[in-house]
Structures are given as C-alpha cells and as structure tokens.
Motif scaffolding. Sequence first.
Motif, PDB file in Angstrom:
ATOM      1  N   PHE A 211     -14.394 -19.766  26.090  1.00  0.00           N
ATOM      2  CA  PHE A 211     -13.085 -19.385  25.567  1.00  0.00           C
ATOM      3  C   PHE A 211     -12.084 -19.273  26.708  1.00  0.00           C
ATOM      4  O   PHE A 211     -12.427 -18.880  27.816  1.00  0.00           O
ATOM      5  N   VAL A 212     -10.854 -19.632  26.380  1.00  0.00           N
ATOM      6  CA  VAL A 212      -9.744 -19.448  27.308  1.00  0.00           C
ATOM      7  C   VAL A 212      -8.587 -18.860  26.494  1.00  0.00           C
ATOM      8  O   VAL A 212      -8.452 -19.143  25.302  1.00  0.00           O
ATOM      9  N   ARG A 213      -7.800 -18.023  27.143  1.00  0.00           N
ATOM     10  CA  ARG A 213      -6.704 -17.365  26.440  1.00  0.00           C
ATOM     11  C   ARG A 213      -5.719 -18.406  25.913  1.00  0.00           C
ATOM     12  O   ARG A 213      -5.392 -19.384  26.591  1.00  0.00           O
ATOM     13  N   LYS A 214      -5.261 -18.203  24.674  1.00  0.00           N
ATOM     14  CA  LYS A 214      -4.299 -19.130  24.066  1.00  0.00           C
ATOM     15  C   LYS A 214      -2.998 -19.135  24.864  1.00  0.00           C
ATOM     16  O   LYS A 214      -2.599 -18.132  25.434  1.00  0.00           O
ATOM     17  N   GLY A 215      -2.358 -20.298  24.883  1.00  0.00           N
ATOM     18  CA  GLY A 215      -1.065 -20.419  25.536  1.00  0.00           C
ATOM     19  C   GLY A 215      -1.156 -20.698  27.025  1.00  0.00           C
ATOM     20  O   GLY A 215      -0.143 -20.758  27.707  1.00  0.00           O
TER      21      GLY A 215
END
Length: 167
Positions: free
Chosen positions: A41-45
């Motif tokens: 997972f990677v932070r959105k935006g």
Amino acid sequence: AEAFRKIVESVNFDRMGEDSCETLERTPATMKVVVVVRPKFVRKGRNKIDPAEILQAGVPGKPIDKGLAGPGLLADTVVKRWGDYLPLNRQEKIYGREGCALDRSTVCGWHGRLAELVYPILLAMWRDALFSPYLCTDATGVMVQEKGRCRNGHFFVVIAPDRHVLF
C-alpha cells in the motif's frame, strides 16, 4: 437407489428401520502449497513512490527461517522419525509415492535446525530433572558404527519420575 425408492413407494410400503455398516478407509496424506499474499500500500495522492512510504505486512514466521517446510510438515517428519521409528530413507520413499520428492538430506537438515530450536527446552528439562527427589538411570550397551568396524558404546536413559524421560 432412486429406482429402488420408486419401487418401494409404488407398492405402498412403510419404512420400519434400517441397517447400516461401517468401513474404515484411509485417504492418503496430501501435500499443499500455502500461498500468503501480502499486498503493498501507498498513501493516496502521492506522485513519487518513496520506499519508506510503502506499507506491507511482514513475512509470516516459520520454524526454520527461509525454509520451505511449514510446521505441519516438520512435525510429521519428526513424529515419523522418532515416534514411529521410520528412518529418513523410508520417509523419502513414502513422500515420493505421495507425489512430493523430498530428499532425506533435506529432511535431515530440517531436523538439525529443529534440534537447535528445542535445545533450550532440553536444557530446562535437565535442570528440572536434577531437582527431583531421585533419578532412575540405565546404561544399555549398543554397537556404534565406526569406519571399518563397530565398537561397544552405551545409551543412557535418565528418568525423573512424574517429570521427564531424557536420553
């Protein structure tokens, strides 16, 4: 079975009970590959992917680091070897018949690593045994294989009553 039921219903019989019999069968052991999927997972935006910003669950622990065998397979090989007195060459043939080629050298290596893992438990058992009111011991003579010939040796058994049996 369906045809028999139709005949019984057409003649107008009443059921008065049944008989049954049991048969004991064996289903061969199964080997399976357990796949653990660990999504990333990677932070959105985020436009740039920084390795420090990637989140992922850790690799599940195994008794033997980086080993292929899970705890169930390891336990099976240990019980067969020490509980059922089945040498590794026979285990190799059994696993081969079941469709899993396991070299005896691989299983032997697993057992060596497992011995290292249980060594602290063995030490604790010895310490506990030494505090029991008395110990029962026996030294059984055994032949020990050496290069070219055999020699006499001893196999020691120590019993701490109601606690441990140690070899």
